[in-house]
Write a protein that holds these residues in place. Structure first.
Motif, PDB file in Angstrom:
ATOM      1  N   ALA A   1       0.854  -1.188   0.000  1.00 38.62           N
ATOM      2  CA  ALA A   1       0.000   0.000   0.000  1.00 38.62           C
ATOM      3  C   ALA A   1       0.890   1.239   0.000  1.00 38.62           C
ATOM      4  N   VAL A   2       0.599   2.169  -0.897  1.00 35.10           N
ATOM      5  CA  VAL A   2       1.280   3.465  -0.918  1.00 35.10           C
ATOM      6  C   VAL A   2       0.272   4.497  -0.435  1.00 35.10           C
ATOM      7  N   VAL A   3       0.585   5.140   0.689  1.00 34.98           N
ATOM      8  CA  VAL A   3      -0.375   6.004   1.371  1.00 34.98           C
ATOM      9  C   VAL A   3       0.050   7.459   1.264  1.00 34.98           C
ATOM     10  N   GLY A   4      -0.858   8.285   0.730  1.00 35.04           N
ATOM     11  CA  GLY A   4      -0.629   9.720   0.660  1.00 35.04           C
ATOM     12  C   GLY A   4      -1.295  10.394   1.840  1.00 35.04           C
ATOM     13  N   SER A   5      -1.955  11.516   1.577  1.00 33.28           N
ATOM     14  CA  SER A   5      -2.614  12.256   2.644  1.00 33.28           C
ATOM     15  C   SER A   5      -3.787  11.471   3.195  1.00 33.28           C
ATOM     16  N   GLY A   6      -3.932  11.475   4.518  1.00 36.49           N
ATOM     17  CA  GLY A   6      -5.027  10.765   5.155  1.00 36.49           C
ATOM     18  C   GLY A   6      -6.173  11.658   5.563  1.00 36.49           C
ATOM     19  N   SER A   7      -6.109  12.936   5.149  1.00 33.91           N
ATOM     20  CA  SER A   7      -7.156  13.864   5.562  1.00 33.91           C
ATOM     21  C   SER A   7      -7.310  14.975   4.553  1.00 33.91           C
ATOM     22  N   GLU A   8      -8.550  15.404   4.372  1.00 32.21           N
ATOM     23  CA  GLU A   8      -8.814  16.529   3.482  1.00 32.21           C
ATOM     24  C   GLU A   8      -8.288  17.836   4.052  1.00 32.21           C
ATOM     25  N   HIS A   9      -7.911  17.846   5.336  1.00 30.77           N
ATOM     26  CA  HIS A   9      -7.371  19.057   5.956  1.00 30.77           C
ATOM     27  C   HIS A   9      -5.962  19.363   5.457  1.00 30.77           C
ATOM     28  N   PHE A  10      -5.276  18.348   4.929  1.00 28.32           N
ATOM     29  CA  PHE A  10      -3.912  18.544   4.456  1.00 28.32           C
ATOM     30  C   PHE A  10      -3.880  18.605   2.943  1.00 28.32           C
ATOM     31  N   GLU A  11      -2.836  19.276   2.428  1.00 26.04           N
ATOM     32  CA  GLU A  11      -2.643  19.295   0.988  1.00 26.04           C
ATOM     33  C   GLU A  11      -2.370  17.873   0.508  1.00 26.04           C
ATOM     34  N   PRO A  12      -2.742  17.539  -0.752  1.00 30.13           N
ATOM     35  CA  PRO A  12      -2.451  16.201  -1.264  1.00 30.13           C
ATOM     36  C   PRO A  12      -0.956  15.926  -1.199  1.00 30.13           C
ATOM     37  N   THR A  13      -0.573  14.765  -0.645  1.00 28.29           N
ATOM     38  CA  THR A  13       0.842  14.491  -0.425  1.00 28.29           C
ATOM     39  C   THR A  13       1.370  13.350  -1.266  1.00 28.29           C
ATOM     40  N   LEU A  14       0.481  12.735  -2.096  1.00 27.31           N
ATOM     41  CA  LEU A  14       0.993  11.703  -2.981  1.00 27.31           C
ATOM     42  C   LEU A  14       1.692  12.405  -4.144  1.00 27.31           C
ATOM     43  N   SER A  15       2.885  12.911  -3.876  1.00 27.20           N
ATOM     44  CA  SER A  15       3.628  13.667  -4.863  1.00 27.20           C
ATOM     45  C   SER A  15       4.472  12.708  -5.694  1.00 27.20           C
ATOM     46  N   PHE A  16       5.523  13.225  -6.292  1.00 29.60           N
ATOM     47  CA  PHE A  16       6.444  12.406  -7.055  1.00 29.60           C
ATOM     48  C   PHE A  16       6.952  11.224  -6.243  1.00 29.60           C
ATOM     49  N   SER A  17       7.220  11.465  -4.971  1.00 33.12           N
ATOM     50  CA  SER A  17       7.849  10.436  -4.158  1.00 33.12           C
ATOM     51  C   SER A  17       7.026   9.155  -4.122  1.00 33.12           C
ATOM     52  N   GLY A  18       5.753   9.259  -3.727  1.00 37.82           N
ATOM     53  CA  GLY A  18       4.912   8.076  -3.671  1.00 37.82           C
ATOM     54  C   GLY A  18       4.610   7.485  -5.029  1.00 37.82           C
ATOM     55  N   ALA A  19       4.390   8.364  -6.031  1.00 31.85           N
ATOM     56  CA  ALA A  19       4.072   7.883  -7.379  1.00 31.85           C
ATOM     57  C   ALA A  19       5.261   7.160  -8.005  1.00 31.85           C
ATOM     58  N   VAL A  20       6.460   7.726  -7.836  1.00 22.73           N
ATOM     59  CA  VAL A  20       7.677   7.091  -8.363  1.00 22.73           C
ATOM     60  C   VAL A  20       7.887   5.735  -7.706  1.00 22.73           C
ATOM     61  N   CYS A  21       7.721   5.688  -6.384  1.00 18.62           N
ATOM     62  CA  CYS A  21       7.898   4.434  -5.653  1.00 18.62           C
ATOM     63  C   CYS A  21       6.910   3.386  -6.148  1.00 18.62           C
ATOM     64  N   ALA A  22       5.640   3.770  -6.302  1.00 17.63           N
ATOM     65  CA  ALA A  22       4.611   2.840  -6.759  1.00 17.63           C
ATOM     66  C   ALA A  22       4.939   2.289  -8.139  1.00 17.63           C
ATOM     67  N   SER A  23       5.376   3.161  -9.033  1.00 19.67           N
ATOM     68  CA  SER A  23       5.701   2.760 -10.404  1.00 19.67           C
ATOM     69  C   SER A  23       6.853   1.758 -10.445  1.00 19.67           C
ATOM     70  N   ILE A  24       7.910   2.038  -9.690  1.00 14.70           N
ATOM     71  CA  ILE A  24       9.076   1.147  -9.674  1.00 14.70           C
ATOM     72  C   ILE A  24       8.719  -0.204  -9.080  1.00 14.70           C
ATOM     73  N   LEU A  25       7.963  -0.194  -7.980  1.00 15.18           N
ATOM     74  CA  LEU A  25       7.548  -1.459  -7.368  1.00 15.18           C
ATOM     75  C   LEU A  25       6.723  -2.292  -8.343  1.00 15.18           C
ATOM     76  N   ALA A  26       5.791  -1.659  -9.050  1.00 22.22           N
ATOM     77  CA  ALA A  26       4.944  -2.386  -9.998  1.00 22.22           C
ATOM     78  C   ALA A  26       5.772  -3.005 -11.112  1.00 22.22           C
ATOM     79  N   ARG A  27       6.774  -2.280 -11.564  1.00 22.71           N
ATOM     80  CA  ARG A  27       7.639  -2.809 -12.620  1.00 22.71           C
ATOM     81  C   ARG A  27       8.463  -3.993 -12.130  1.00 22.71           C
ATOM     82  N   ASN A  28       8.654  -4.050 -10.810  1.00 19.88           N
ATOM     83  CA  ASN A  28       9.393  -5.169 -10.221  1.00 19.88           C
ATOM     84  C   ASN A  28       8.467  -6.317  -9.823  1.00 19.88           C
ATOM     85  N   GLY A  29       7.215  -6.263 -10.287  1.00 13.94           N
ATOM     86  CA  GLY A  29       6.294  -7.365 -10.046  1.00 13.94           C
ATOM     87  C   GLY A  29       5.494  -7.290  -8.768  1.00 13.94           C
TER      88      GLY A  29
END
Length: 375
Positions: A9-37
């Protein structure tokens, strides 16, 4: 092999009170993991990914749609691993160089300084918007994205050696072998101060991480989005730092970027940290009111006008607050991310490496490497 084998699970912001935090960091991590199966599920309470790479759509009173990159205006690259990714994104049409003149403007002398020097470093932008890269990475094979779904609780199941995730209303979001979090507030008291709820992750589960994440200072910023019917021909650059101003720090012509609509000239201004802190000292961390944002918009635009440049009246003007635009420190410069091996938990973001987009990418790469090594 059980049903949660190699599920992360890749978790970004857990609340609407905060700015969206699924930035490059989480997206890049998710993409690399998926490519690794690895099977990846993204959870983000916002409507889409991006963090400071988000794109803002506005509609004028006349019904005209305008689009702004109201966060990070561009990013630069020096890291070899990041270069490899940027070249790939460029080949896919997700990234292009913003090849324009940049400079600095001195509010005391009312002159532009060092236009050539400011443009020496290549500046890259997402196409057709800064969030294009994050969106593409979140749609890759092996990645399931659940936007509008915040994680209210992460529980470690000792007997099963798994993570269990629950939503904000207590619904079961599933069990996972590993978790990546890109929100520095996941164990921070700041989460409770803003939302009134306990942080999603119990700090007693990861005491070492909790100490590092507890009091990361944040640097706020206000952004002003403005649109003009005609080009601002008095300005010789498409982006410039503002020096010797207590209000403005940066201004750029957003519509001059590759792949943008040229039906109007759109600019984005950024405030100084001091100005933003002054406003927040008066209003607090709650969502700013329309009256506050209108006041900020008028003050930022007035500062641009007071430069002495020939600035016409815009037909659109709106401010946005980035309450935690930049981290004030880096907590894992050597490791690039925080890692709890026994529980397969990684925390990544620009707050780990450096307060910029490249730092976020480097941290995401590091987090993917840690988790990939588990299988």
């Amino acid at each position: 092999m059980n049903s949660v084998a190699n599920k992360v699970a890749v978790v970004g912001s857990g609340s609407e009170h905060f700015e969206p935090t699924l930035s490059f960091s989480g997206a890049v991590c998710a993409s690399i993991l998926a490519r690794n199966g690895v099977s990846v599920t993204i959870f983000e309470s916002a409507r889409g990914p991006g963090g400071r790479m988000s794109q803002r759509r506005e509609v004028t009173e006349e019904g005209r749609e305008l689009v702004f990159d109201h966060g990070a205006p561009y990013f630069s690259v020096s890291n070899a691993e990041v270069w490899d990714l940027v070249r790939e994104w460029e080949s896919r049409g997700l990234v292009a160089e913003w090849d324009e003149n940049f400079g600095a403007f001195d509010c005391i002398s009312h002159k532009f300084l060092g236009i050539q020097q400011e443009g020496l470093t290549k500046k890259y932008v997402g196409v057709p918007g800064m969030n294009a890269i994050c969106r593409a990475l979140c749609q890759e094979t092996g990645v399931e994205s659940k936007f509008g779904v915040g994680v209210g609780r992460l529980e470690w199941l000792e007997d099963e050696n798994l993570w269990s995730l629950m939503g904000l209303d207590g619904q079961n979001l599933g069990q996972f072998q590993g978790v990546v979090a890109s929100d520095k507030n996941i164990v921070s008291p700041r989460f409770t101060n803003v939302t009134g709820r306990a942080p999603p992750l119990d700090m007693n589960l990861v005491p070492g991480m909790a100490v590092k994440l507890q009091d990361i200072p944040v640097i706020p910023c206000f952004a002003l989005m403005i649109a003009f019917a005609e080009p601002l021909s008095a300005i010789p650059t498409k982006g410039f730092r503002v020096v010797n101003s207590e209000v403005l720090s940066w201004a750029c012509c957003d519509s001059s970027k590759p792949g943008r609509s040229a039906t109007s000239e759109r600019w984005v201004l950024h405030s100084t940290v001091e100005y933003a802190n002054g406003i927040i000292a008066q209003t607090g961390l709650v969502k700013p009111s329309e009256a506050t944002l209108k006041k900020v918009a008028e003050e930022l635009f007035h500062e641009l006008q007071s430069t002495g440049l020939d600035i016409s009246q815009p037909f659109f003007k709106r401010a946005h607050r980035w309450g935690s635009a930049f981290p004030g420190t880096s907590i894992a410069r050597e490791e690039k991310c925080l890692w709890e091996k026994n529980k397969r938990l990684a925390i990544c973001g620009d707050f780990c490496v450096s307060p910029n987009i490249e730092g976020a990418i480097v941290s995401g790469i590091a987090a993917a490497s840690k988790l990939s090594s588990c299988w």
